[in-house]
Design a protein around this motif. Structure first.
Motif, PDB file in Angstrom:
ATOM      1  N   ALA A 212      -0.633  64.360  30.762  1.00 19.53           N
ATOM      2  CA  ALA A 212      -2.038  64.580  31.157  1.00 19.53           C
ATOM      3  C   ALA A 212      -2.228  65.496  32.373  1.00 19.53           C
ATOM      4  CB  ALA A 212      -2.728  63.232  31.378  1.00 19.53           C
ATOM      5  N   PRO A 213      -1.483  65.312  33.488  1.00 21.53           N
ATOM      6  CA  PRO A 213      -1.735  66.165  34.668  1.00 21.53           C
ATOM      7  C   PRO A 213      -1.445  67.652  34.431  1.00 21.53           C
ATOM      8  CG  PRO A 213      -0.305  64.285  35.233  1.00 21.53           C
ATOM      9  CD  PRO A 213      -0.403  64.341  33.743  1.00 21.53           C
ATOM     10  N   ARG A 214      -0.692  67.949  33.368  1.00 22.80           N
ATOM     11  CA  ARG A 214      -0.343  69.357  33.127  1.00 22.80           C
ATOM     12  C   ARG A 214      -1.506  70.150  32.522  1.00 22.80           C
ATOM     13  NH1 ARG A 214       4.879  69.888  34.366  1.00 22.80           N
ATOM     14  NH2 ARG A 214       6.179  68.028  34.179  1.00 22.80           N
ATOM     15  N   PHE A 215      -2.513  69.450  31.980  1.00 21.19           N
ATOM     16  CA  PHE A 215      -3.620  70.170  31.333  1.00 21.19           C
ATOM     17  C   PHE A 215      -4.527  70.892  32.332  1.00 21.19           C
ATOM     18  CE2 PHE A 215      -2.049  67.641  27.866  1.00 21.19           C
ATOM     19  CZ  PHE A 215      -2.146  68.515  26.798  1.00 21.19           C
ATOM     20  N   PRO A 216      -4.945  70.235  33.451  1.00 21.18           N
ATOM     21  CA  PRO A 216      -5.738  70.998  34.437  1.00 21.18           C
ATOM     22  C   PRO A 216      -4.962  72.198  34.983  1.00 21.18           C
ATOM     23  CG  PRO A 216      -5.871  68.637  34.884  1.00 21.18           C
ATOM     24  CD  PRO A 216      -4.823  68.819  33.823  1.00 21.18           C
ATOM     25  N   ALA A 217      -3.633  72.040  35.175  1.00 21.03           N
ATOM     26  CA  ALA A 217      -2.803  73.156  35.657  1.00 21.03           C
ATOM     27  C   ALA A 217      -2.787  74.274  34.608  1.00 21.03           C
ATOM     28  CB  ALA A 217      -1.386  72.672  35.940  1.00 21.03           C
ATOM     29  N   ARG A 218      -2.688  73.882  33.332  1.00 22.68           N
ATOM     30  CA  ARG A 218      -2.741  74.858  32.232  1.00 22.68           C
ATOM     31  C   ARG A 218      -4.070  75.620  32.246  1.00 22.68           C
ATOM     32  NH1 ARG A 218      -4.320  73.545  26.622  1.00 22.68           N
ATOM     33  NH2 ARG A 218      -5.916  72.385  27.698  1.00 22.68           N
ATOM     34  N   ASN A 219      -5.150  74.894  32.584  1.00 20.03           N
ATOM     35  CA  ASN A 219      -6.486  75.502  32.556  1.00 20.03           C
ATOM     36  C   ASN A 219      -6.630  76.653  33.561  1.00 20.03           C
ATOM     37  OD1 ASN A 219      -7.072  73.629  30.620  1.00 20.03           O
ATOM     38  ND2 ASN A 219      -8.331  72.323  31.919  1.00 20.03           N
ATOM     39  N   THR A 229     -14.529  83.755  31.125  1.00 18.00           N
ATOM     40  CA  THR A 229     -14.311  82.519  30.358  1.00 18.00           C
ATOM     41  C   THR A 229     -15.620  82.147  29.668  1.00 18.00           C
ATOM     42  OG1 THR A 229     -12.582  81.717  31.849  1.00 18.00           O
ATOM     43  CG2 THR A 229     -13.710  80.065  30.518  1.00 18.00           C
ATOM     44  N   ILE A 230     -15.557  82.021  28.354  1.00 18.65           N
ATOM     45  CA  ILE A 230     -16.745  81.637  27.569  1.00 18.65           C
ATOM     46  C   ILE A 230     -16.617  80.164  27.194  1.00 18.65           C
ATOM     47  CG2 ILE A 230     -18.027  82.009  25.432  1.00 18.65           C
ATOM     48  CD1 ILE A 230     -16.973  84.899  25.464  1.00 18.65           C
ATOM     49  N   VAL A 231     -17.629  79.384  27.525  1.00 17.23           N
ATOM     50  CA  VAL A 231     -17.630  77.953  27.192  1.00 17.23           C
ATOM     51  C   VAL A 231     -18.566  77.732  26.003  1.00 17.23           C
ATOM     52  CG1 VAL A 231     -17.982  75.611  28.057  1.00 17.23           C
ATOM     53  CG2 VAL A 231     -17.245  77.416  29.630  1.00 17.23           C
ATOM     54  N   ILE A 232     -18.010  77.178  24.921  1.00 20.05           N
ATOM     55  CA  ILE A 232     -18.813  76.902  23.720  1.00 20.05           C
ATOM     56  C   ILE A 232     -18.742  75.407  23.459  1.00 20.05           C
ATOM     57  CG2 ILE A 232     -19.091  77.381  21.262  1.00 20.05           C
ATOM     58  CD1 ILE A 232     -17.514  80.003  21.751  1.00 20.05           C
ATOM     59  N   GLU A 233     -19.744  74.685  23.789  1.00 18.22           N
ATOM     60  CA  GLU A 233     -19.832  73.227  23.640  1.00 18.22           C
ATOM     61  C   GLU A 233     -18.854  72.478  24.548  1.00 18.22           C
ATOM     62  OE1 GLU A 233     -21.883  71.844  19.639  1.00 18.22           O
ATOM     63  OE2 GLU A 233     -19.749  72.203  19.343  1.00 18.22           O
ATOM     64  N   ALA A 234     -19.407  71.645  25.392  1.00 14.67           N
ATOM     65  CA  ALA A 234     -18.581  70.810  26.280  1.00 14.67           C
ATOM     66  C   ALA A 234     -19.409  69.622  26.728  1.00 14.67           C
ATOM     67  CB  ALA A 234     -18.145  71.608  27.504  1.00 14.67           C
ATOM     68  N   ALA A 235     -18.788  68.443  26.701  1.00 11.28           N
ATOM     69  CA  ALA A 235     -19.458  67.249  27.225  1.00 11.28           C
ATOM     70  C   ALA A 235     -19.590  67.404  28.742  1.00 11.28           C
ATOM     71  CB  ALA A 235     -18.651  66.011  26.877  1.00 11.28           C
ATOM     72  N   PHE A 236     -20.434  66.561  29.349  1.00 12.16           N
ATOM     73  CA  PHE A 236     -20.714  66.725  30.780  1.00 12.16           C
ATOM     74  C   PHE A 236     -19.464  66.499  31.626  1.00 12.16           C
ATOM     75  CE2 PHE A 236     -22.486  65.453  34.938  1.00 12.16           C
ATOM     76  CZ  PHE A 236     -23.126  66.645  35.216  1.00 12.16           C
ATOM     77  N   LYS A 237     -18.655  65.497  31.257  1.00 12.59           N
ATOM     78  CA  LYS A 237     -17.391  65.277  31.980  1.00 12.59           C
ATOM     79  C   LYS A 237     -16.268  65.663  31.040  1.00 12.59           C
ATOM     80  CE  LYS A 237     -18.862  61.733  35.240  1.00 12.59           C
ATOM     81  NZ  LYS A 237     -18.689  60.367  35.740  1.00 12.59           N
ATOM     82  N   SER A 238     -15.677  66.825  31.261  1.00 14.84           N
ATOM     83  CA  SER A 238     -14.636  67.277  30.332  1.00 14.84           C
ATOM     84  C   SER A 238     -13.707  68.277  31.005  1.00 14.84           C
ATOM     85  CB  SER A 238     -15.280  67.944  29.108  1.00 14.84           C
ATOM     86  OG  SER A 238     -15.970  69.120  29.502  1.00 14.84           O
ATOM     87  N   GLY A 239     -12.527  68.435  30.403  1.00 14.86           N
ATOM     88  CA  GLY A 239     -11.553  69.408  30.887  1.00 14.86           C
ATOM     89  C   GLY A 239     -12.091  70.827  30.805  1.00 14.86           C
ATOM     90  N   THR A 240     -12.983  71.055  29.826  1.00 16.15           N
ATOM     91  CA  THR A 240     -13.558  72.393  29.657  1.00 16.15           C
ATOM     92  C   THR A 240     -14.323  72.808  30.905  1.00 16.15           C
ATOM     93  OG1 THR A 240     -13.754  71.995  27.292  1.00 16.15           O
ATOM     94  CG2 THR A 240     -15.088  73.770  28.197  1.00 16.15           C
TER      95      THR A 240
END
Length: 373
Positions: A212-219, A229-240
């Motif tokens: 799990a901690p590697r995903f924010p680093a990947r981002n 960066t184009i954001v297409i659909e994202a919940a309010f609290k999300s990794g996106t």
């Protein structure tokens, strides 16, 4: 691989030496190898290096070099390119950021310094609206020869990769795992196609599980590698939204597609727009205007029209590479010319001199070179 490559990889296995400190050490010592050869007393004079770090380099150096040797063997066996941040093939947009990973593992065949690179991210649970918007945007980007970056995840990410493959555009998957682990496994068939039309990239060594901690680093790599960066659909609290936030902190452009106010998957994108953290994207034209691609293309075609057709027989391959860059930009600083043309630094001065004698380029103040109209 050079001997220096072993030392570059070994730096990533030293305890207490993080991303920024690696770059400081190489800068002060002169090379990765020199970091391992510098005495503890001298290392301690490097900013950010205390006694603990200096002794760690001395005490763990041999073990780190052995680990690096194993990595080099695996990389050679599996066609993985090891890109240290000093490599001309390292993503230049990412290199300029303070927390950029010093070492990347890359499999694929695309240029990580492509002229136009866009990241597309979004929810893992898209609606049919999100899916179709992703496909439409990628299809409309086709004439602009864009490279599409995303995170290989379920949902919008894989939809963006798939649409790019279908449109014939290069696409790069940034992974939170090692270069030998495609996650999720069901996307392996797409990842394999991407190796021929783009690639996959990670900062993690072989055998790394996608914790799990590697995903924010990947981002941060997703945000750092691209122009927008184009954001297409994202919940309010999300990794996106973390990815959008990171892009914002890097002073990169962020765009968001507005969505249905009744859909939880549009809460994040609508909030980004409302709070002025993202420009609104209702058509691909919005992106093109935000990044001035229309203006760039008009100028490039004017320049191309003003320049006689180059006969490759009149120039060496290196001269042609330099001329192609100057046709696009008109003029360039010498350092930029090096990485953009992929002509080695030790050859560049003589290539430019030869082009001056041929009446093709002129030297300007500040180590800049311009195409002669």
């Amino acid at each position: 691989m050079s001997q220096e490559a072993q030392f570059e990889v070994a730096l990533s296995f030293l305890p207490y030496v993080g991303d920024q400190l690696t770059k400081v050490l190489v800068s002060y010592c002169g090379s990765a190898k020199a970091v391992f050869d510098t005495p503890v007393a001298k290392l301690m004079k490097v900013p950010g290096v205390g006694e603990r770090v200096a002794k760690s380099i001395r005490d763990n150096g041999r073990h780190a070099l052995l680990e690096a040797d194993e990595v080099l063997k695996k990389a050679a066996d599996r066609s993985v390119q090891l890109l240290f941040y000093t490599s001309p093939h390292y993503p230049n947009r990412l290199k300029q950021l303070p927390d950029a990973p010093p070492l990347l593992y890359f499999r694929g065949n695309t240029d990580l310094n492509h002229r136009r690179i866009i990241s597309i991210v979004g929810t893992r649970k898209p609606t049919s609206y999100g899916q179709s918007v992703t496909e439409r945007i990628v299809e409309e980007l086709k004439p602009y020869n864009v490279t599409i970056v995303s995170g290989l995840a379920y949902g919008i990410d894989i939809a963006a990769h798939r649409a790019a493959l279908q449109a014939g555009l290069p696409t790069i998957g940034v992974m939170a795992s090692g270069p030998d682990t495609i996650y999720p496994g069901v996307h392996k068939k797409y990842a394999e196609k991407m190796l021929e039309q783009g690639g996959v990239i990670t900062e993690n060594t072989f055998g790394t599980k996608p914790d799990a901690p590697r995903f924010p680093a990947r981002n941060r790599i997703i945000a750092g590698m691209s122009d927008c960066t184009i954001v297409i659909e994202a919940a309010f609290k999300s990794g996106t939204l973390i990815t959008a936030d990171i892009a914002h902190s890097y002073d990169k452009e962020v765009m968001a597609v507005p969505g249905n106010i009744n859909s939880p998957m549009s809460e994040g994108t609508n909030w980004l727009i409302k709070s002025h953290k993202a420009a609104v994207l209702t058509s691909t034209q919005d992106l093109i205007e935000l990044l001035n691609w229309d203006v760039e293309d008009k100028l490039a075609s004017k320049r191309a029209a003003a320049i006689p057709t180059l006969d490759p027989a009149d120039f060496t391959p290196e001269e042609m590479q330099v001329l192609q860059v100057l046709i696009q930009s008109g003029e360039e600083q010498m350092d930029n010319l090096g990485w953009k043309s992929q002509v080695p630094v030790n050859q560049l001065a003589s290539v430019l001199l030869s082009l001056e004698f041929k009446g093709m380029v002129k030297a300007m103040p500040g180590k800049r070179f311009a195409l002669i109209r």
